[in-house]
Each structure stands twice: as structure tokens, then as C-alpha cells.
Design a protein around this motif. Structure first.
Motif, PDB file in Angstrom:
ATOM      1  N   THR A  54     -49.857   1.792  50.857  1.00 41.91           N
ATOM      2  CA  THR A  54     -48.787   1.461  49.910  1.00 41.91           C
ATOM      3  C   THR A  54     -49.308   0.604  48.761  1.00 41.91           C
ATOM      4  OG1 THR A  54     -48.050  -0.450  51.224  1.00 41.91           O
ATOM      5  CG2 THR A  54     -46.957   1.659  51.645  1.00 41.91           C
ATOM      6  N   ARG A  55     -50.274  -0.278  49.027  1.00 43.04           N
ATOM      7  CA  ARG A  55     -50.846  -1.096  47.951  1.00 43.04           C
ATOM      8  C   ARG A  55     -51.724  -0.251  47.022  1.00 43.04           C
ATOM      9  NH1 ARG A  55     -51.905  -4.530  52.190  1.00 43.04           N
ATOM     10  NH2 ARG A  55     -54.123  -4.015  52.073  1.00 43.04           N
ATOM     11  N   ALA A  56     -52.562   0.589  47.596  1.00 40.26           N
ATOM     12  CA  ALA A  56     -53.506   1.371  46.778  1.00 40.26           C
ATOM     13  C   ALA A  56     -52.792   2.390  45.897  1.00 40.26           C
ATOM     14  CB  ALA A  56     -54.509   2.075  47.680  1.00 40.26           C
ATOM     15  N   LEU A  57     -51.676   2.930  46.380  1.00 36.81           N
ATOM     16  CA  LEU A  57     -50.948   3.951  45.621  1.00 36.81           C
ATOM     17  C   LEU A  57     -49.705   3.392  44.936  1.00 36.81           C
ATOM     18  CD1 LEU A  57     -52.727   5.603  47.685  1.00 36.81           C
ATOM     19  CD2 LEU A  57     -50.964   7.327  47.577  1.00 36.81           C
ATOM     20  N   LYS A  58     -49.405   2.126  45.177  1.00 38.02           N
ATOM     21  CA  LYS A  58     -48.197   1.478  44.623  1.00 38.02           C
ATOM     22  C   LYS A  58     -46.948   2.326  44.916  1.00 38.02           C
ATOM     23  CE  LYS A  58     -50.084  -2.065  42.318  1.00 38.02           C
ATOM     24  NZ  LYS A  58     -51.348  -2.215  43.005  1.00 38.02           N
ATOM     25  N   VAL A  59     -46.786   2.678  46.189  1.00 38.40           N
ATOM     26  CA  VAL A  59     -45.632   3.462  46.627  1.00 38.40           C
ATOM     27  C   VAL A  59     -45.002   2.768  47.827  1.00 38.40           C
ATOM     28  CG1 VAL A  59     -46.565   5.671  45.815  1.00 38.40           C
ATOM     29  CG2 VAL A  59     -47.054   4.916  48.152  1.00 38.40           C
ATOM     30  N   SER A  60     -43.833   3.246  48.215  1.00 33.89           N
ATOM     31  CA  SER A  60     -43.201   2.736  49.426  1.00 33.89           C
ATOM     32  C   SER A  60     -43.349   3.785  50.530  1.00 33.89           C
ATOM     33  CB  SER A  60     -41.724   2.412  49.165  1.00 33.89           C
ATOM     34  OG  SER A  60     -41.047   3.567  48.737  1.00 33.89           O
ATOM     35  N   CYS A  61     -42.908   3.432  51.713  1.00 35.30           N
ATOM     36  CA  CYS A  61     -43.081   4.300  52.884  1.00 35.30           C
ATOM     37  C   CYS A  61     -42.467   5.688  52.684  1.00 35.30           C
ATOM     38  CB  CYS A  61     -42.466   3.644  54.120  1.00 35.30           C
ATOM     39  SG  CYS A  61     -43.190   2.036  54.490  1.00 35.30           S
ATOM     40  N   ASP A  62     -41.365   5.755  51.930  1.00 31.24           N
ATOM     41  CA  ASP A  62     -40.679   7.042  51.764  1.00 31.24           C
ATOM     42  C   ASP A  62     -41.443   8.004  50.840  1.00 31.24           C
ATOM     43  OD1 ASP A  62     -40.189   5.778  49.364  1.00 31.24           O
ATOM     44  OD2 ASP A  62     -38.006   6.011  49.457  1.00 31.24           O
ATOM     45  N   GLN A 121     -63.598   1.059  55.412  1.00 29.22           N
ATOM     46  CA  GLN A 121     -62.952   1.319  54.127  1.00 29.22           C
ATOM     47  C   GLN A 121     -63.875   1.039  52.948  1.00 29.22           C
ATOM     48  OE1 GLN A 121     -59.823   2.649  53.495  1.00 29.22           O
ATOM     49  NE2 GLN A 121     -59.934   3.121  55.658  1.00 29.22           N
ATOM     50  N   VAL A 122     -65.129   1.465  53.034  1.00 29.22           N
ATOM     51  CA  VAL A 122     -66.000   1.324  51.873  1.00 29.22           C
ATOM     52  C   VAL A 122     -65.435   2.187  50.755  1.00 29.22           C
ATOM     53  CG1 VAL A 122     -68.333   1.650  50.975  1.00 29.22           C
ATOM     54  CG2 VAL A 122     -68.005   0.847  53.322  1.00 29.22           C
ATOM     55  N   VAL A 123     -65.171   3.444  51.076  1.00 32.11           N
ATOM     56  CA  VAL A 123     -64.455   4.333  50.173  1.00 32.11           C
ATOM     57  C   VAL A 123     -63.052   4.482  50.766  1.00 32.11           C
ATOM     58  CG1 VAL A 123     -64.279   6.693  49.288  1.00 32.11           C
ATOM     59  CG2 VAL A 123     -66.510   5.581  49.462  1.00 32.11           C
ATOM     60  N   GLY A 124     -62.057   4.150  49.984  1.00 31.92           N
ATOM     61  CA  GLY A 124     -60.677   4.215  50.457  1.00 31.92           C
ATOM     62  C   GLY A 124     -59.766   4.782  49.394  1.00 31.92           C
ATOM     63  N   CYS A 125     -58.486   4.655  49.617  1.00 36.54           N
ATOM     64  CA  CYS A 125     -57.483   5.209  48.698  1.00 36.54           C
ATOM     65  C   CYS A 125     -57.669   4.681  47.269  1.00 36.54           C
ATOM     66  CB  CYS A 125     -56.076   4.866  49.168  1.00 36.54           C
ATOM     67  SG  CYS A 125     -55.708   5.376  50.849  1.00 36.54           S
ATOM     68  N   ASN A 126     -57.897   3.382  47.168  1.00 36.47           N
ATOM     69  CA  ASN A 126     -57.979   2.756  45.852  1.00 36.47           C
ATOM     70  C   ASN A 126     -59.189   3.223  45.052  1.00 36.47           C
ATOM     71  OD1 ASN A 126     -56.513   0.933  44.151  1.00 36.47           O
ATOM     72  ND2 ASN A 126     -58.264  -0.440  44.305  1.00 36.47           N
ATOM     73  N   THR A 127     -60.204   3.750  45.714  1.00 37.79           N
ATOM     74  CA  THR A 127     -61.397   4.241  45.022  1.00 37.79           C
ATOM     75  C   THR A 127     -61.013   5.263  43.953  1.00 37.79           C
ATOM     76  OG1 THR A 127     -62.679   3.916  47.044  1.00 37.79           O
ATOM     77  CG2 THR A 127     -63.659   5.331  45.350  1.00 37.79           C
ATOM     78  N   CYS A 128     -60.092   6.142  44.274  1.00 39.08           N
ATOM     79  CA  CYS A 128     -59.658   7.173  43.316  1.00 39.08           C
ATOM     80  C   CYS A 128     -58.277   6.904  42.732  1.00 39.08           C
ATOM     81  CB  CYS A 128     -59.649   8.542  43.995  1.00 39.08           C
ATOM     82  SG  CYS A 128     -61.264   9.077  44.574  1.00 39.08           S
ATOM     83  N   HIS A 129     -57.380   6.376  43.538  1.00 35.74           N
ATOM     84  CA  HIS A 129     -55.995   6.223  43.084  1.00 35.74           C
ATOM     85  C   HIS A 129     -55.805   5.051  42.121  1.00 35.74           C
ATOM     86  CE1 HIS A 129     -53.761   9.270  45.401  1.00 35.74           C
ATOM     87  NE2 HIS A 129     -54.810   9.194  46.226  1.00 35.74           N
ATOM     88  N   ARG A 130     -56.499   3.958  42.346  1.00 34.65           N
ATOM     89  CA  ARG A 130     -56.409   2.784  41.476  1.00 34.65           C
ATOM     90  C   ARG A 130     -54.984   2.370  41.141  1.00 34.65           C
ATOM     91  NH1 ARG A 130     -60.474   5.227  37.235  1.00 34.65           N
ATOM     92  NH2 ARG A 130     -62.059   5.875  38.693  1.00 34.65           N
ATOM     93  N   ASN A 132     -52.203   4.182  41.569  1.00 36.01           N
ATOM     94  CA  ASN A 132     -51.334   5.270  41.137  1.00 36.01           C
ATOM     95  C   ASN A 132     -51.039   6.212  42.305  1.00 36.01           C
ATOM     96  OD1 ASN A 132     -51.276   4.913  38.102  1.00 36.01           O
ATOM     97  ND2 ASN A 132     -53.476   4.918  38.505  1.00 36.01           N
ATOM     98  N   PRO A 133     -49.850   6.779  42.341  1.00 31.94           N
ATOM     99  CA  PRO A 133     -49.515   7.700  43.434  1.00 31.94           C
ATOM    100  C   PRO A 133     -50.419   8.925  43.471  1.00 31.94           C
ATOM    101  CG  PRO A 133     -47.526   7.073  42.239  1.00 31.94           C
ATOM    102  CD  PRO A 133     -48.701   6.536  41.472  1.00 31.94           C
ATOM    103  N   TYR A 134     -50.900   9.338  42.315  1.00 30.03           N
ATOM    104  CA  TYR A 134     -51.792  10.474  42.238  1.00 30.03           C
ATOM    105  C   TYR A 134     -53.072  10.012  41.537  1.00 30.03           C
ATOM    106  CZ  TYR A 134     -47.512  12.826  43.416  1.00 30.03           C
ATOM    107  OH  TYR A 134     -46.361  13.185  44.059  1.00 30.03           O
ATOM    108  N   PRO A 135     -54.252  10.496  41.959  1.00 30.29           N
ATOM    109  CA  PRO A 135     -55.496  10.024  41.357  1.00 30.29           C
ATOM    110  C   PRO A 135     -55.514  10.238  39.848  1.00 30.29           C
ATOM    111  CG  PRO A 135     -55.955  11.416  43.252  1.00 30.29           C
ATOM    112  CD  PRO A 135     -54.480  11.506  42.984  1.00 30.29           C
ATOM    113  N   VAL A 136     -56.073   9.267  39.149  1.00 28.00           N
ATOM    114  CA  VAL A 136     -56.205   9.356  37.708  1.00 28.00           C
ATOM    115  C   VAL A 136     -57.565   9.986  37.410  1.00 28.00           C
ATOM    116  CG1 VAL A 136     -56.323   8.040  35.563  1.00 28.00           C
ATOM    117  CG2 VAL A 136     -54.797   7.301  37.402  1.00 28.00           C
ATOM    118  N   TYR A 137     -57.543  11.023  36.610  1.00 27.28           N
ATOM    119  CA  TYR A 137     -58.785  11.693  36.247  1.00 27.28           C
ATOM    120  C   TYR A 137     -59.173  11.233  34.846  1.00 27.28           C
ATOM    121  CZ  TYR A 137     -57.576  14.572  40.201  1.00 27.28           C
ATOM    122  OH  TYR A 137     -57.265  15.003  41.458  1.00 27.28           O
ATOM    123  N   GLU A 138     -60.428  10.843  34.730  1.00 26.47           N
ATOM    124  CA  GLU A 138     -60.893  10.349  33.413  1.00 26.47           C
ATOM    125  C   GLU A 138     -61.674  11.422  32.702  1.00 26.47           C
ATOM    126  OE1 GLU A 138     -62.964   6.671  33.967  1.00 26.47           O
ATOM    127  OE2 GLU A 138     -61.312   5.836  35.097  1.00 26.47           O
TER     128      GLU A 138
END
Length: 138
Positions: A54-62, A121-130, A132-138
Motif C-alpha cells: 500500500t505504501r509503494a503503490l499509494k493505494v488502499s486494500c480495496d 526486498q532488495v528489489v520490491g514494488c517501489n523499485t518500479c512503482h515509485r 504510483n498504482p501502475y509503474p511509471v515508464y520513463e
């Protein structure tokens, strides 16, 4: 005097029943439909992993869990608002992402055989999501 002993016995039996129910509620069987996370996961570990999501994607359980179907007239605590065991497309996608990060961490970073790769968790959700609910592509 006999009435007093009956009351004490009844209260003692009720206390035992409550303790038994409470201990079974916190058993490892409480989580249903675990396909990626370990079946013997503790409540503390489960909460930690879900909070990290929930922290890495800034979302709630639902975001991944769907509302529970309730009878028309019910008094249920707020924690019963979601059916955590029910599958849906977002939850399936989350499982794929958990497997992906586990594979990366195991292949490239897993060096301690006493530490389960599910919790690395060396590589985790925040690695790509930063955040955001969906990964940000640069």
C-alpha cells in the motif's frame, strides 16, 4: 452457596471458550487462497507485506481486494468489508509481480539460506512503482 459455585463455573467455562476461540482465530489457517505467499506466514509478516504494497503503490486494500458480500441485515466490524480470499484480475497481477520480485531477488541477491526469499526486498514494488498504482515508464 451452590448458586454461587454454578455462576463461577459458568464464567470459567465461558472464559475458556473465549480463549480457545481467540487462539484459533490467530492460527496459520486464517489465511485462505494463498498461492504465492507462504502458507505458514505470520500475521505480523502478512501485515508488513501488505503495508509495504500500500505504501509503494499509494493505494488502499480495496485496490486488490474486493468488497465482501454481506447479508442484508448484519452487524459486522469494519475489517469485514473486504473479502481477502476472493480472486480478481488485480490480485492475479499482484501475484505475478510478487513472483517476479521474488525471482529477481533470489537469482541476483539471495545469499542467506536462512532467510526466505519471500521476505527479501532488495528489489520490491517501489523499485518500479515509485508511489504510483501502475509503474511509471520513463
Amino acid at each position: 452457596m451452590a448458586q454461587h459455585q454454578k455462576t463461577i463455573s459458568l464464567v470459567a467455562l465461558l472464559a475458556i471458550a473465549v480463549m480457545v476461540m481467540a487462539s484459533t482465530m490467530h492460527s496459520n489457517d486464517r489465511y485462505k487462497n494463498l498461492k504465492i505467499l507462504p502458507k505458514d506466514i505470520s500475521e505480523k509478516q502478512m501485515d508488513s507485506i501488505m503495508n509495504a504494497f500500500t505504501r509503494a503503490l499509494k493505494v488502499s486494500c480495496d485496490f486488490c481486494h474486493v468488497p465482501a458480500k454481506k447479508p442484508l441485515f448484519t452487524i459486522a466490524p469494519a475489517t469485514d468489508d473486504l473479502d481477502f480470499a476472493l480472486d480478481n484480475p488485480m490480485k492475479e497481477e499482484a501475484r505475478k509481480m510478487i513472483q517476479l520480485t521474488r525471482d529477481i531477488n533470489t537469482k541476483y541477491f539471495y545469499v542467506d539460506s536462512t532467510f526466505r526469499p519471500e521476505y527479501l526486498q532488495v528489489v520490491g514494488c517501489n523499485t518500479c512503482h515509485r508511489g504510483n498504482p501502475y509503474p511509471v515508464y520513463e
